[in-house]
Design a protein around this motif. Sequence first.
Motif, PDB file in Angstrom:
ATOM      1  N   LEU A 146       0.826  -1.209   0.000  1.00  0.00           N
ATOM      2  CA  LEU A 146       0.000   0.000   0.000  1.00  0.00           C
ATOM      3  C   LEU A 146       0.860   1.259   0.000  1.00  0.00           C
ATOM      4  O   LEU A 146       0.604   2.213  -0.752  1.00  0.00           O
ATOM      5  CB  LEU A 146      -0.933   0.007   1.221  1.00  0.00           C
ATOM      6  N   VAL A 147       1.897   1.269   0.833  1.00  0.00           N
ATOM      7  CA  VAL A 147       2.771   2.441   0.921  1.00  0.00           C
ATOM      8  C   VAL A 147       3.584   2.607  -0.362  1.00  0.00           C
ATOM      9  O   VAL A 147       3.720   3.716  -0.897  1.00  0.00           O
ATOM     10  CB  VAL A 147       3.718   2.320   2.133  1.00  0.00           C
ATOM     11  N   ALA A 148       4.114   1.512  -0.882  1.00  0.00           N
ATOM     12  CA  ALA A 148       4.930   1.585  -2.094  1.00  0.00           C
ATOM     13  C   ALA A 148       4.098   2.034  -3.291  1.00  0.00           C
ATOM     14  O   ALA A 148       4.578   2.818  -4.128  1.00  0.00           O
ATOM     15  CB  ALA A 148       5.559   0.217  -2.375  1.00  0.00           C
ATOM     16  N   ILE A 149       2.868   1.551  -3.379  1.00  0.00           N
ATOM     17  CA  ILE A 149       1.982   1.959  -4.481  1.00  0.00           C
ATOM     18  C   ILE A 149       1.675   3.446  -4.388  1.00  0.00           C
ATOM     19  O   ILE A 149       1.675   4.157  -5.404  1.00  0.00           O
ATOM     20  CB  ILE A 149       0.686   1.124  -4.457  1.00  0.00           C
ATOM     21  N   LEU A 150       1.415   3.935  -3.189  1.00  0.00           N
ATOM     22  CA  LEU A 150       1.159   5.360  -2.994  1.00  0.00           C
ATOM     23  C   LEU A 150       2.360   6.189  -3.435  1.00  0.00           C
ATOM     24  O   LEU A 150       2.215   7.176  -4.173  1.00  0.00           O
ATOM     25  CB  LEU A 150       0.840   5.640  -1.522  1.00  0.00           C
ATOM     26  N   ALA A 151       3.540   5.779  -3.011  1.00  0.00           N
ATOM     27  CA  ALA A 151       4.757   6.519  -3.374  1.00  0.00           C
ATOM     28  C   ALA A 151       4.956   6.518  -4.888  1.00  0.00           C
ATOM     29  O   ALA A 151       5.287   7.548  -5.489  1.00  0.00           O
ATOM     30  CB  ALA A 151       5.958   5.900  -2.677  1.00  0.00           C
ATOM     31  N   GLY A 152       4.762   5.363  -5.501  1.00  0.00           N
ATOM     32  CA  GLY A 152       4.938   5.267  -6.941  1.00  0.00           C
ATOM     33  C   GLY A 152       3.930   6.099  -7.708  1.00  0.00           C
ATOM     34  O   GLY A 152       4.280   6.776  -8.691  1.00  0.00           O
ATOM     35  N   LYS A 153       2.686   6.075  -7.255  1.00  0.00           N
ATOM     36  CA  LYS A 153       1.649   6.848  -7.940  1.00  0.00           C
ATOM     37  C   LYS A 153       1.888   8.357  -7.831  1.00  0.00           C
ATOM     38  O   LYS A 153       1.535   9.116  -8.739  1.00  0.00           O
ATOM     39  CB  LYS A 153       0.277   6.500  -7.361  1.00  0.00           C
ATOM     40  N   LEU A 154       2.467   8.785  -6.723  1.00  0.00           N
ATOM     41  CA  LEU A 154       2.714  10.221  -6.529  1.00  0.00           C
ATOM     42  C   LEU A 154       3.642  10.796  -7.589  1.00  0.00           C
ATOM     43  O   LEU A 154       3.522  11.964  -7.970  1.00  0.00           O
ATOM     44  CB  LEU A 154       3.288  10.475  -5.133  1.00  0.00           C
ATOM     45  N   VAL A 155       4.569   9.997  -8.090  1.00  0.00           N
ATOM     46  CA  VAL A 155       5.552  10.508  -9.054  1.00  0.00           C
ATOM     47  C   VAL A 155       5.340   9.965 -10.466  1.00  0.00           C
ATOM     48  O   VAL A 155       5.996  10.421 -11.408  1.00  0.00           O
ATOM     49  CB  VAL A 155       6.989  10.169  -8.603  1.00  0.00           C
ATOM     50  N   SER A 156       4.435   9.000 -10.604  1.00  0.00           N
ATOM     51  CA  SER A 156       4.267   8.344 -11.898  1.00  0.00           C
ATOM     52  C   SER A 156       3.879   9.329 -12.999  1.00  0.00           C
ATOM     53  O   SER A 156       2.954  10.131 -12.835  1.00  0.00           O
ATOM     54  CB  SER A 156       3.203   7.248 -11.783  1.00  0.00           C
ATOM     55  N   LYS A 157       4.608   9.275 -14.111  1.00  0.00           N
ATOM     56  CA  LYS A 157       4.335  10.084 -15.310  1.00  0.00           C
ATOM     57  C   LYS A 157       4.443  11.582 -15.065  1.00  0.00           C
ATOM     58  O   LYS A 157       3.831  12.382 -15.788  1.00  0.00           O
ATOM     59  CB  LYS A 157       2.944   9.748 -15.862  1.00  0.00           C
ATOM     60  N   ARG A 158       5.214  11.970 -14.067  1.00  0.00           N
ATOM     61  CA  ARG A 158       5.361  13.389 -13.747  1.00  0.00           C
ATOM     62  C   ARG A 158       6.711  13.952 -14.174  1.00  0.00           C
ATOM     63  O   ARG A 158       6.960  15.144 -13.998  1.00  0.00           O
ATOM     64  CB  ARG A 158       5.171  13.600 -12.237  1.00  0.00           C
ATOM     65  N   THR A 159       7.585  13.126 -14.702  1.00  0.00           N
ATOM     66  CA  THR A 159       8.905  13.596 -15.136  1.00  0.00           C
ATOM     67  C   THR A 159       9.228  13.041 -16.518  1.00  0.00           C
ATOM     68  O   THR A 159       8.647  12.037 -16.939  1.00  0.00           O
ATOM     69  CB  THR A 159      10.006  13.150 -14.155  1.00  0.00           C
ATOM     70  N   PRO A 160      10.157  13.674 -17.230  1.00  0.00           N
ATOM     71  CA  PRO A 160      10.544  13.162 -18.553  1.00  0.00           C
ATOM     72  C   PRO A 160      11.262  11.810 -18.479  1.00  0.00           C
ATOM     73  O   PRO A 160      11.386  11.130 -19.490  1.00  0.00           O
ATOM     74  CB  PRO A 160      11.484  14.250 -19.093  1.00  0.00           C
ATOM     75  N   ILE A 161      11.756  11.467 -17.319  1.00  0.00           N
ATOM     76  CA  ILE A 161      12.485  10.205 -17.154  1.00  0.00           C
ATOM     77  C   ILE A 161      11.695   9.276 -16.222  1.00  0.00           C
ATOM     78  O   ILE A 161      12.210   8.733 -15.260  1.00  0.00           O
ATOM     79  CB  ILE A 161      13.914  10.438 -16.624  1.00  0.00           C
ATOM     80  N   ASP A 162      10.428   9.107 -16.566  1.00  0.00           N
ATOM     81  CA  ASP A 162       9.524   8.281 -15.751  1.00  0.00           C
ATOM     82  C   ASP A 162      10.036   6.854 -15.599  1.00  0.00           C
ATOM     83  O   ASP A 162       9.873   6.238 -14.546  1.00  0.00           O
ATOM     84  CB  ASP A 162       8.138   8.273 -16.395  1.00  0.00           C
ATOM     85  N   LEU A 163      10.673   6.335 -16.650  1.00  0.00           N
ATOM     86  CA  LEU A 163      11.196   4.971 -16.619  1.00  0.00           C
ATOM     87  C   LEU A 163      12.202   4.767 -15.490  1.00  0.00           C
ATOM     88  O   LEU A 163      12.329   3.666 -14.955  1.00  0.00           O
ATOM     89  CB  LEU A 163      11.858   4.651 -17.961  1.00  0.00           C
TER      90      LEU A 163
END
Length: 369
Positions: free
Chosen positions: A123-140
């Motif tokens: 739950l915590v890891a998913i939240l952290a990942g979703k917070l930054v997902s697709k928000r930077t040019p280097i999302d990968l």
Amino acid sequence: MSEQANKQELTGFRKYMKEQNIEFSFNRIFIQGLGGMAHGLFASLLIGTILGTIGQFTPGAVGTFLAEVSAYTKEIQGAAMAMAIAYAMKADPYVLYSLATVGLVANKLGAAGGPLAVYFVSLVAILAGKLVSKRTPIDLIITPTVTICVGVLVANLIAPPIGSFAVWLGTIIMWATNQQPFLMGILVSVIVGIILTLPISSAAICAGLGLVGLAGGAAVAGCCAQMVGFAVCSYRENKLNGLASIGLGTSMLLVPNLLKKPILWIPPTLTAAITGPIATCLFSLRMNGAPISSGMGTSGIVGPIGVVTGWLNPSEAAVKMGEVALTPGAMDWIGMILICFVLPAILSWVISEFMRKKGWIEFGDYKLV
């Protein structure tokens, strides 16, 4: 609400959370999350246990292969659970893929209580990942790095104590059932059975607590009472399709009916209160297969299969409880068949028919929508 307030909301924190598909709701966290965890367990440890059991009776290269497959599924169960949770909670691809590492670590550090540790850490890891997902040019790079690092850090901090607590709580329930098989047979059977029908995963909860032994047997009784009971009670309305979809699929299909008329819950629940102590006191029915089987009931016949698996090859959780492989006798088979199939069908039908004659249940109440 004023137009200015609407604009602030659209450009504020709530808008960001909506764009990232982050939702703090009972449905997302518990129903979807625990449901995903159960699916991951089913597709790894549980199916591996079943294949391993088949392998024991299969000679030659095929039996060896099935045993090898079973071993692999046990190693990967943490990753499977975490990724299934991420998928159920609609995580973006890079978050989902990163949960493989997080789940592996959380399950390992959580030890015997690994499934519950995987759930909370994920739950915590998913939240952290979703917070930054697709928000930077280097999302990968950014999304997997944040998801994995946060997940592994949190796993190191909370997985061991969560695992220890889950083991302690499961041990207390199993100890209490051994000390008071009649009373605990009723409580465990009724509570786990109700959870099975609710949109919460009883399988995931039983797995997280490592529920085996007599307590596991009571849980099996309650889950079978709900599934077989509802299938039989609703036969007038739903015929063979309903009998199969509820009895072999899930009693959750009737949740809309139960919300409209909670009294419909009485026949299978009262049946669970009867079959639970019969399982613990009369037949000493034990679930010593994979703990997840304790919360599956007759869904895919997983509950009964788990009982048989426990006779032949007890799970690691059962071995730690001092259970050993048994050669089942006639009474063991009779008890399993009665508790899982025959008694739930007869008792639920008798109770529901009585309630229909009293007018408490009317034709159409159990109709699947």
